[in-house]
Design a protein around this motif. Structure first.
Motif, short mmCIF file in Angstrom:
data_model
loop_
_atom_site.label_atom_id
_atom_site.label_comp_id
_atom_site.label_asym_id
_atom_site.label_seq_id
_atom_site.Cartn_x
_atom_site.Cartn_y
_atom_site.Cartn_z
N ARG A 42 -46.91 -52.95 14.88
CA ARG A 42 -45.92 -52.07 15.50
C ARG A 42 -45.21 -52.83 16.61
O ARG A 42 -45.74 -53.79 17.17
CB ARG A 42 -46.61 -50.83 16.09
N TRP A 85 -52.70 -44.60 10.88
CA TRP A 85 -52.24 -45.36 9.73
C TRP A 85 -53.26 -45.17 8.60
O TRP A 85 -54.35 -44.63 8.81
CB TRP A 85 -52.07 -46.85 10.05
N SER A 137 -47.09 -46.51 10.12
CA SER A 137 -47.96 -45.80 11.05
C SER A 137 -47.16 -44.65 11.63
O SER A 137 -45.94 -44.62 11.55
CB SER A 137 -48.46 -46.73 12.16
#
Length: 476
Positions: free
Chosen positions: A202, A269, A286
């Motif tokens: 991320r 996730w 996610s």
């Protein structure tokens, strides 16, 4: 399935992988696949690289997008056989197949949704050709026998098995715990070179941000594993379910009560474990629910980077790690699952009152609601002016061990509830040491009440309690 097994064994022996070449073209990064000799690797080399299982391994990222190199005739034979084997799940007009996994291959339509049980389900529709290539990749990585067994099970109605995982805020663990079957609480490594490759990439998550964090995972299923694509693709085909019949929110509530802190999911996730071999390209998906977001670590840690190796190590003070036992977590988890909605509200509001990022007035208001949900569940609104006194009285009798203890608890609850009532009617509260102490006292007594209720169950009648029913007095 013997024919499928024979075809896969034959194809795996002929397979190679083109990892491609990544270059800057016109200001953008592009990867080309032209089967250059120095960019072609064997199945053995592919497996060797994937077994490194390191989050920051760029070589793993490169082989995840590798393209199959196979004789057209071989892939055509396998695809023809799969068309017969999977005929119930293939749209004959489009030659597409549906499955409860992320997209296999470079093309296809993937859809995600939040189910009524708050689980995130994924379904995809792609060409049979892409599905066939995914099957070959999985056979190279997992072995022909395992892939044949998986596909056979899906044809017999077995679901996709995976984990829904969440990074947790507010708790640091030293050892993995499994309070009940299907619930896994695991600390991440303290060294950046040991982070597992399945963690999401991320924007805000560096390797350092993951170090020492706690991951909570719930075993889940998605079914059906295979489905025939619908013409309009508007209907939902896949349903997710948690195997232990418990959700991440409930486990977070248990951890919050046991750790005396706010423990919540930062983001979620899917961890497909071995099934990731089918789509190989890293699934970077996610998500968060509601106001949940990733938070910084609790105090009591430091980072050190060895610039000769580039490895960063996290050090954590021992007092920052709670002493948790699987048996206690299991007991609290089971008891919490039996609570009525009003008492569950007491838990969730107590947790919100522990959120140090919120202003003091809001935290007092959440504490007030938690205390009322705990001690005044069935108290009529017409006696609202007496609520503060009644609440303090019930709490003192429920938690106190003798006259002096009850008197101290009554005074602490009365003051905390009074401050909370002032926040409701007057807005902000001054951030003073006295108000912080009142909040802390109220939170402590609220938590003690919840834990006692979980252990012993609620008293039959709160009114009888203050008349000495717990002491064995004659209720007649």
């Amino acid at each position: 399935m013997q024919r499928l097994r024979d075809l896969l064994y034959s194809i795996v022996d002929q397979t190679a992988f083109d990892v491609g070449r990544t270059e800057m073209v016109g200001g953008s990064v592009q990867t080309s696949f032209e089967s250059r000799p120095d960019e072609v690797i064997s199945p053995e080399k592919l497996r060797e690289i994937l077994e490194h299982n390191r989050w920051d391994d760029q070589e793993i990222d490169r082989v995840r997008s590798a393209q199959l190199i196979l004789p057209d005739e071989s892939i055509s034979q396998l695809e023809s056989h799969l068309r017969l084997l999977l005929k119930d799940y293939i749209d004959t007009e489009t030659d597409r197949i549906g499955y409860a996994l992320p997209r296999i291959g470079g093309y296809g339509h993937e859809r995600a949704s939040i189910d009524a049980n708050r689980l995130h389900s994924v379904e995809c529709v792609s060409s049979l050709n892409d599905f066939t290539k995914g099957l070959v990749k999985a056979a190279v990585i997992l072995g022909v026998e395992r892939v044949t067994c998986l596909l056979s099970g899906w044809l017999e109605g077995q679901p996709i098995e995976y984990r829904t995982s969440a990074i947790l805020n507010g708790v640091t663990m030293s050892e993995p715990l499994t309070p009940i079957d299907g619930v896994h609480i695991e600390p991440l490594p303290l060294s950046s070179d040991k982070l597992p490759a399945h963690l999401p990439k991320r924007g805000e998550m560096s390797a350092e941000a993951y170090l020492g964090r706690t991951v909570l995972s719930i075993d889940c299923t998605a079914s059906p594993a295979l489905f025939r694509p619908q013409t309009d693709e508007s209907g939902k085909n896949v349903q997710a379910a948690a195997i232990p019949n418990v959700d991440i929110d409930t486990v977070c509530q248990v951890l919050s009560l046991e750790c005396d802190s706010q423990v919540e999911a930062g983001f979620y996730w899917h961890d497909y474990q071995e099934l990731a071999a089918f789509f190989l390209i890293y699934n970077n998906s996610s998500w968060s629910l509601g106001t949940e977001h990733f938070r910084h670590r609790l105090p009591g840690w430091s980072l050190n980077t060895d610039f000769t190796t580039g490895v960063t190590t996290l050090s954590i003070e021992n007092q920052s790690i709670p002493d948790l036992a699987e048996t206690q977590l299991r007991s609290t988890l089971r008891a919490l699952g039996k609570l009525d909605s009003k008492t569950r509200m007491a838990v969730s509001r107590w947790m919100k009152s522990k959120d140090s990022s919120e202003n003091l007035a809001d935290r007092f208001i959440d504490l007030r609601i938690a205390l009322e949900s705990l001690y005044l569940k069935n108290y009529p609104n017409k006696y609202r002016q007496e609520m503060g006194f009644r609440l303090a009285l019930f709490g003192a009798w429920y938690l106190g061990t003798d006259f002096g203890d009850r008197k101290r608890i009554l005074e602490r609850l009365r003051k905390a509830y009074g401050a909370a009532s002032g926040a409701v009617h007057g807005g902000d509260l001054d951030f003073t040491a006295e108000n912080q102490k009142l909040l802390s006292d109220g939170q402590d007594l609220c938590r003690r009440g919840i834990l006692k209720l979980l252990k012993e169950g609620p008293p039959p009648d709160w009114g009888d309690l203050i008349l000495g029913a717990e002491d064995g007095a004659d209720s007649a």
